[in-house]
Motif scaffolding. Structure first.
Motif, PDB file in Angstrom:
ATOM      1  N   ALA A 122      38.834  34.797  40.134  1.00  0.00           N
ATOM      2  CA  ALA A 122      40.154  34.147  39.397  1.00  0.00           C
ATOM      3  C   ALA A 122      39.657  34.137  38.422  1.00  0.00           C
ATOM      4  O   ALA A 122      37.994  33.945  37.773  1.00  0.00           O
ATOM      5  CB  ALA A 122      40.775  32.924  39.970  1.00  0.00           C
TER       6      ALA A 122
ATOM      7  N   GLY B 140      51.724  37.411  45.955  1.00  0.00           N
ATOM      8  CA  GLY B 140      50.775  37.064  44.527  1.00  0.00           C
ATOM      9  C   GLY B 140      50.490  38.133  44.165  1.00  0.00           C
ATOM     10  O   GLY B 140      49.446  38.100  42.870  1.00  0.00           O
TER      11      GLY B 140
ATOM     12  N   LEU C 167      54.781  37.479  35.966  1.00  0.00           N
ATOM     13  CA  LEU C 167      54.485  35.827  36.196  1.00  0.00           C
ATOM     14  C   LEU C 167      55.560  35.364  36.199  1.00  0.00           C
ATOM     15  O   LEU C 167      55.680  34.304  37.023  1.00  0.00           O
ATOM     16  CB  LEU C 167      54.997  35.298  34.373  1.00  0.00           C
ATOM     17  CG  LEU C 167      53.266  36.315  33.688  1.00  0.00           C
ATOM     18  CD1 LEU C 167      52.995  35.822  32.473  1.00  0.00           C
ATOM     19  CD2 LEU C 167      52.682  35.756  34.168  1.00  0.00           C
TER      20      LEU C 167
ATOM     21  N   ARG D 220      49.532  36.082  40.530  1.00  0.00           N
ATOM     22  CA  ARG D 220      48.334  35.354  40.673  1.00  0.00           C
ATOM     23  C   ARG D 220      47.190  36.680  40.501  1.00  0.00           C
ATOM     24  O   ARG D 220      46.155  36.295  39.648  1.00  0.00           O
ATOM     25  CB  ARG D 220      47.968  34.368  41.576  1.00  0.00           C
ATOM     26  CG  ARG D 220      48.829  32.881  41.120  1.00  0.00           C
ATOM     27  CD  ARG D 220      48.523  32.284  42.907  1.00  0.00           C
ATOM     28  NE  ARG D 220      46.789  32.378  43.073  1.00  0.00           N
ATOM     29  CZ  ARG D 220      46.745  31.522  44.327  1.00  0.00           C
ATOM     30  NH1 ARG D 220      47.372  31.673  45.238  1.00  0.00           N
ATOM     31  NH2 ARG D 220      45.691  31.057  45.032  1.00  0.00           N
ATOM     32  N   VAL D 221      47.333  37.912  40.437  1.00  0.00           N
ATOM     33  CA  VAL D 221      46.176  38.793  39.870  1.00  0.00           C
ATOM     34  C   VAL D 221      47.422  39.826  39.997  1.00  0.00           C
ATOM     35  O   VAL D 221      48.398  40.423  39.887  1.00  0.00           O
ATOM     36  CB  VAL D 221      46.369  39.423  41.555  1.00  0.00           C
ATOM     37  CG1 VAL D 221      45.368  40.749  41.369  1.00  0.00           C
ATOM     38  CG2 VAL D 221      45.312  38.641  42.555  1.00  0.00           C
TER      39      VAL D 221
ATOM     40  N   LEU E  71      46.201  35.050  29.953  1.00  0.00           N
ATOM     41  CA  LEU E  71      46.013  34.682  31.485  1.00  0.00           C
ATOM     42  C   LEU E  71      45.063  34.033  32.333  1.00  0.00           C
ATOM     43  O   LEU E  71      45.014  33.966  33.097  1.00  0.00           O
ATOM     44  CB  LEU E  71      47.274  35.983  31.610  1.00  0.00           C
ATOM     45  CG  LEU E  71      48.403  36.479  30.751  1.00  0.00           C
ATOM     46  CD1 LEU E  71      48.559  37.608  31.684  1.00  0.00           C
ATOM     47  CD2 LEU E  71      49.111  35.268  31.832  1.00  0.00           C
TER      48      LEU E  71
ATOM     49  N   ARG F  56      44.502  32.890  36.378  1.00  0.00           N
ATOM     50  CA  ARG F  56      45.043  34.587  36.967  1.00  0.00           C
ATOM     51  C   ARG F  56      43.796  35.388  36.753  1.00  0.00           C
ATOM     52  O   ARG F  56      42.787  35.238  35.798  1.00  0.00           O
ATOM     53  CB  ARG F  56      45.940  35.106  36.005  1.00  0.00           C
ATOM     54  CG  ARG F  56      47.032  33.987  36.804  1.00  0.00           C
ATOM     55  CD  ARG F  56      48.604  34.387  35.185  1.00  0.00           C
ATOM     56  NE  ARG F  56      49.213  33.219  35.435  1.00  0.00           N
ATOM     57  CZ  ARG F  56      50.077  33.103  35.955  1.00  0.00           C
ATOM     58  NH1 ARG F  56      50.648  33.618  36.865  1.00  0.00           N
ATOM     59  NH2 ARG F  56      51.092  32.054  35.448  1.00  0.00           N
TER      60      ARG F  56
END
Length: 515
Positions: A41, A92, A168, A173-174, A199, A204
């Motif tokens: 992350a 995600g 988005l 998230r990836v 981001l 992310r």
């Protein structure tokens, strides 16, 4: 240079993606061989490697487009199985492909929410809510987009922002980006990097699949390098150099600062005068283009995709009809001549779309390399192609251009994109035609092959041939061209000799500010 081959160190956050022992086999090819990858992350992580090293295969595994033969995926700390891209999106993970997946006739907002539309309670799309959601995302991420604009009216760099907004909106998230700067101006690439940094800053994870050393050094935090399907190393970007990355990819030291001396121009080979090519509606795709390419020189055409250079080349090689104007090859008019006639008169062509135009995908590599030679030295007795001559001819090109293939009978579509590119270019150079038209000659090709292809183009020029080069890579245009043209909005808006063609000048002209 620090080798963090375990994928983690004391400054690396806990991974949100852990790929372990990923192995993918295709017929005759081991694409990934026990590959590990950690993605954290808040990290921009670059994935690099030569053609056929397994980058695209690994990215497709993470996006659920290819199930590995062996190996595991942990996502956000839990074992995960992805059977399709839909599974990845639901989990995600999102991907921005090199070729955008947008509907030109729909608005920005309609494209962004497509497949994930907000609904009224009776199942009808709530268009007002969709527009508000997209406008909120635009403001939040500073993407400078009009939710009501039609996608077909947007420049390429702006369309890429629409693709990012789609991810988005779905809560990705990836994010995986495949060669994201291939069709961007330098200014647009810088704006993209700003978005990616933003981001990552909010937590992310970004996986950047690219072959461009400069952008890896500019924007990534770590780099995973693949070679021959295996992970060779993981490097912290701040502690490495372009030379380190090139050596890790190729297994040898490369001189990245090769300067090719200028050519010695001779007589005109290609002359284009006031060439106009029809576009959509009343606006021409090419508007009164005029230029000359001489023997012993490389003339480069720069421009953002969609500004007329593709239609210009198509008219020169005979794949698109000219509305008006004149095209001459070695003094003979070929404006309306068929493709075969132009080839006979001395034109060789490396197309931008090697899969659709440059090769027959399901035919063998040997058959593809025989194209254009099949009426000459490859003929055996009684007018039939000689299998021995066919194989010998193919092997010469394969060896010279280091095309990776199990054998000459392999369908060309089974090769990696970069190896297809090397094969098609090798075939065209082997014709020794007075004029070579080369579109994006190193697109999708690794750094070692790029240098070899550049050397071949310069040698072709120095042998007295003319080269018309179209490329989205400014470094390629500036490094190879004796003269540089810039296309914008269908017109040739600038022309400079090599010494005058600075990156700043070219970038401004590509953005319509030729001054």
């Amino acid at each position: 240079m620090t080798n963090t081959d375990n994928g983690t160190n004391h400054t690396t956050p806990r991974p949100v993606v852990r790929l372990r022992g990923i192995t993918v086999r295709y017929p005759g090819v081991l694409a990934n061989d026990g590959v590990d990858l950690d993605l954290a992350a808040g990290e921009i992580h670059a994935l690099m490697g030569e053609n056929g090293a397994g980058k695209s295969t690994l990215a497709s595994v993470l996006y659920g487009a290819r199930r590995p033969d062996t190996g595991t995926l942990d996502l956000f700390g839990a074992p995960t199985r992805l059977a399709s891209p839909a599974d990845a999106i639901a989990a995600g993970i999102g991907m921005v492909h090199q070729h955008f997946m947008l509907f030109p006739g729909l608005t920005v907002a309609e494209n962004v929410v497509y497949g994930a539309e907000p609904l009224h309670r009776f199942g009808v799309v709530d268009r007002a809510a969709a527009r508000r959601a997209v406008a909120d995302l635009v403001r939040r991420y500073g993407l400078d987009l009009d939710p009501d604009a039609l996608v077909r009216d947007l420049p390429v760099g702006v369309r890429q922002r629409v693709e990012i907004l789609k991810l988005l909106h779905r809560g990705a998230r990836v994010l995986i980006l495949d060669e994201p700067t291939a069709v961007l101006t330098p200014g647009e690439a810088d704006r993209l990097f700003t978005v990616l940094r933003g981001l990552a800053a909010e937590g992310r994870a970004v996986l950047l699949v690219t072959h461009k050393l400069g952008e890896v050094l500019a924007v990534s935090h770590r780099v995973t390098v693949l070679r021959d399907g295996r992970r060779t190393t993981v490097l912290r970007t701040e502690e490495t150099t372009a030379g380190d990355l090139a050596a890790a990819m190729t297994g040898r030291d490369l001189d990245l600062d090769v300067v090719h001396p200028p050519g010695t121009p001779g007589e005109p080979v290609l002359e284009v005068r006031e060439l106009t090519v029809a576009g959509r509606g009343t606006k021409p795709a090419v508007d009164a283009a005029t230029f000359t390419v001489r023997a012993g020189e490389i003339v480069g055409i720069a421009g953002v995709a969609g500004n007329g250079q593709a239609e210009l080349v198509a008219a020169v090689v005979g794949l698109r009809r000219a509305r008006s104007g004149v095209v001459r090859l070695r003094g003979e008019e070929i404006t309306h001549a068929p493709v075969a006639d132009r080839r006979r008169r001395g034109l060789a062509y490396l197309p931008e779309d090697r899969g659709e135009v440059g090769a027959a995908g399901q035919a063998s590599l040997a058959d593809n390399l025989a194209a254009g030679f099949h009426r000459g030295p490859l003929l055996g007795r009684f007018g039939f192609l000689s299998p021995t001559a066919l194989t010998r001819h193919a092997r010469r090109i394969i060896d010279r251009f280091r095309v990776r293939t199990p054998d000459t009978r392999t369908p060309i579509a089974a090769l990696s994109g970069g190896n297809q590119q090397k094969a098609v270019l090798g075939r065209e150079l082997a014709h020794q035609a007075p004029l070579l038209v080369a579109e994006q000659p190193t697109r999708g090709v690794d750094i070692g092959a790029v240098q070899a292809i550049h050397a071949e183009l310069v040698a072709y020029r120095d042998a007295g041939h003319a080269v018309l080069l179209v490329s989205a890579e400014l470094s390629e245009i500036r490094g190879l061209s004796d003269r540089v043209l810039v296309c914008y909005d269908g017109r040739v808006v600038a022309e400079w000799d090599r010494d005058e063609a600075t990156e700043h000048r070219i970038g401004l002209a590509m953005a319509g500010e030729a001054g």
